[in-house]
Design an enzyme around this catalytic site. Structure first.
Site, mmCIF file in Angstrom:
data_model
loop_
_atom_site.group_PDB
_atom_site.id
_atom_site.type_symbol
_atom_site.label_atom_id
_atom_site.label_comp_id
_atom_site.label_asym_id
_atom_site.label_seq_id
_atom_site.Cartn_x
_atom_site.Cartn_y
_atom_site.Cartn_z
ATOM 1 C CE LYS A 1 -7.567 0.814 0.838
ATOM 2 N NZ LYS A 1 -6.960 -0.119 1.775
ATOM 3 C CG HIS B 1 -3.675 -0.932 -2.336
ATOM 4 N ND1 HIS B 1 -4.203 0.333 -2.230
ATOM 5 C CD2 HIS B 1 -3.337 -1.302 -1.075
ATOM 6 C CE1 HIS B 1 -4.173 0.714 -0.966
ATOM 7 N NE2 HIS B 1 -3.654 -0.266 -0.241
ATOM 8 C CB SER C 1 -0.958 0.001 1.186
ATOM 9 O OG SER C 1 -0.295 -0.293 2.383
HETATM 10 C C1 LIG Z 1 -6.987 -0.231 3.193
HETATM 11 C C2 LIG Z 1 -6.343 -1.535 3.512
HETATM 12 C C3 LIG Z 1 -6.904 -2.406 4.442
HETATM 13 C C4 LIG Z 1 -8.066 -2.006 5.300
HETATM 14 O O1 LIG Z 1 -9.250 -2.023 4.620
HETATM 15 P P1 LIG Z 1 -10.475 -1.161 5.185
HETATM 16 O O2 LIG Z 1 -11.647 -1.723 4.508
HETATM 17 O O3 LIG Z 1 -10.181 0.252 4.829
HETATM 18 O O4 LIG Z 1 -10.486 -1.380 6.675
HETATM 19 C C5 LIG Z 1 -6.329 -3.649 4.590
HETATM 20 N N1 LIG Z 1 -5.235 -4.005 3.899
HETATM 21 C C6 LIG Z 1 -4.646 -3.175 3.016
HETATM 22 C C7 LIG Z 1 -3.442 -3.634 2.268
HETATM 23 C C8 LIG Z 1 -5.185 -1.920 2.800
HETATM 24 O O5 LIG Z 1 -4.591 -1.081 1.959
#
Ligand SMILES: *Cc1c(COP(=O)(O)O)cnc(C)c1O
Length: 385
Positions: free
Chosen positions: A239, A207, A179
């Site tokens: 996302k 991602h 990330s």
């Molecule tokens: C954003 C993210 C999460 C968390 O997800 P949410 O639904 O925002 O709690 C978990 N793992 C990674 C790699 C992320 O980028």
């Protein structure tokens, strides 16, 4: 609370340039957002495909709210599991090529839920040093022996496996796309090591999902990895899907076990059914409209070429996440501040999210950016460097 020393702690964070504060956004998510009454060009959202404010997605949400109301009223195991949740689980299973899927309210909860349901004291969890905080926290919560290997370094991982640990249950856990760096995990090698060491591989593709692969099914599609290769796949919906929530995909046996044992699944209110129904609409756009993935790729390429010409230090990333390495925390914060003054929102990422001395500007793209937006950002960077 005097004894807690909160004031001193906050002061210390300020001194180190690590104090965090929230910006108040007064517009929908998008390429242009309003902050403090001013429109800025947004280069830090994870809404990679621009679906968070897509007219069809909004319409699906409105219709679903009319049908299901707003709150889900209860946990999935009591009376909160609706036809919309169930249909989305089946659609996501087909999308990812897995037997079954289980929805969670957030990705954070999915990660801590899975790891702590499957591992306990006496087991071993192997994690990439740069894994997302929720994966690390899941490992800690499980009580398993915690082993972190150097980022994307499969030789280092292999050395962590000791014959004395062979009889314990073990899990290798990795982000699909990291990330904060934007690079992809060495998945083919990780699959091989997991099989050789009889470990289970868990991939969090927050991602990559929607962004990579022919139909947007993420890293497992890009590298043609079956359920046998990656038995535990986690995806998030906040996302590229532009909604909220998360899911775990895998075997029937895995999902049934999680329903019985994953505490962040059992002891929480189900996501609103309308959010699930809306996510089904996003999923259709993701599968059917591949132009967004192609556009993202070309914007990233345009940015990389331009940034390299300016002599900026980029990271080894093929994804929609294109960080510029700065180094010193205070410098990254100052540049981010200058960019904001000029109307560009690019966040500085600082320790402890990333290692000390590796502060960076994390630039992310959306399929709704235009080539002229990327040019404008490159121009602003040229002035500043
Ligand atoms: C954003 C993210 C999460 C968390 O997800 P949410 O639904 O925002 O709690 C978990 N793992 C990674 C790699 C992320 O980028």
């Amino acid at each position: 609370m005097k004894r807690f020393g909160l004031e001193a702690q906050l002061e210390d964070l300020k001194q180190q340039g690590l104090y965090r504060s929230r910006r108040i956004i007064d517009s929908p998510q998008g390429v242009r957002i309003n902050i403090d009454g001013r429109e800025v060009l947004n280069f830090c959202s994870n809404d990679y495909l621009g679906l968070a404010n897509h007219p069809q997605v909004i319409k699906a949400f409105q219709q679903a709210a009319n049908k299901y109301g707003v709150g889900s009223g209860s946990a999935h195991l009591i009376c909160g599991h609706s036809t919309a949740h169930h249909a989305l689980e089946e659609e996501l299973a087909a999308f990812t090529g897995r037997e079954r899927v289980l929805l969670f309210s957030t990705g954070y909860m999915a990660n801590i839920g899975v790891i702590s349901a499957l591992l306990g004291r006496g087991d071993v969890v192997y994690q990439d040093k740069l894994n997302h905080a929720s994966l690390l926290d899941g490992g800690l919560l499980s009580g398993a022996t915690f082993k972190r290997y150097l980022h994307a370094d499969v030789d280092n991982l292999e050395k962590k496996f000791k014959p004395s640990l062979l009889s314990s249950k073990s899990m290798i856990v990795t982000d699909g796309i990291f990330s904060m760096d934007g690079d992809v995990a060495p998945l083919v090698e990780l699959v091989a090591i997991a099989k050789q060491q009889q470990a289970v591989l868990m991939v969090d593709d927050a991602h990559g999902l929607g962004v990579l692969g022919k139909t947007g099914a993420g890293v497992v599609e890009q590298f043609a990895l079956s359920q046998n290769d990656v038995p535990i796949l986690v995806g998030t919906l906040g996302k590229a899907f532009g909604t909220a929530g998360a899911f775990v995909a895998g075997s029937e046996l895995l999902i049934e076990t999680l329903i019985q044992k994953a505490r962040p699944y059992i002891y929480t209110t189900a996501m609103p059914a309308a959010v699930a129904a809306t996510t089904s609409a996003s999923l259709k756009l993701i599968i059917n409209e591949s132009w967004r993935r192609e556009k993202l790729q070309s914007l990233s390429t345009q940015f990389r070429q331009g940034a390299e010409q300016l002599g900026l230090t980029l990271m080894d990333s093929n994804s929609a996440i294109q960080p510029i390495l700065i180094g010193e925390t205070q410098k990254a914060v100052a540049i981010s501040q200058r960019l904001l003054e000029q109307g560009f929102l690019v966040t500085a990422i600082r320790p402890p999210t990333i290692p000390k001395g590796k502060a960076r500007l994390r630039v992310t793209f959306s399929a709704n950016h235009q080539t002229k937006d990327v040019d404008a950002l490159l121009n602003a960077l040229e002035q500043l460097f």
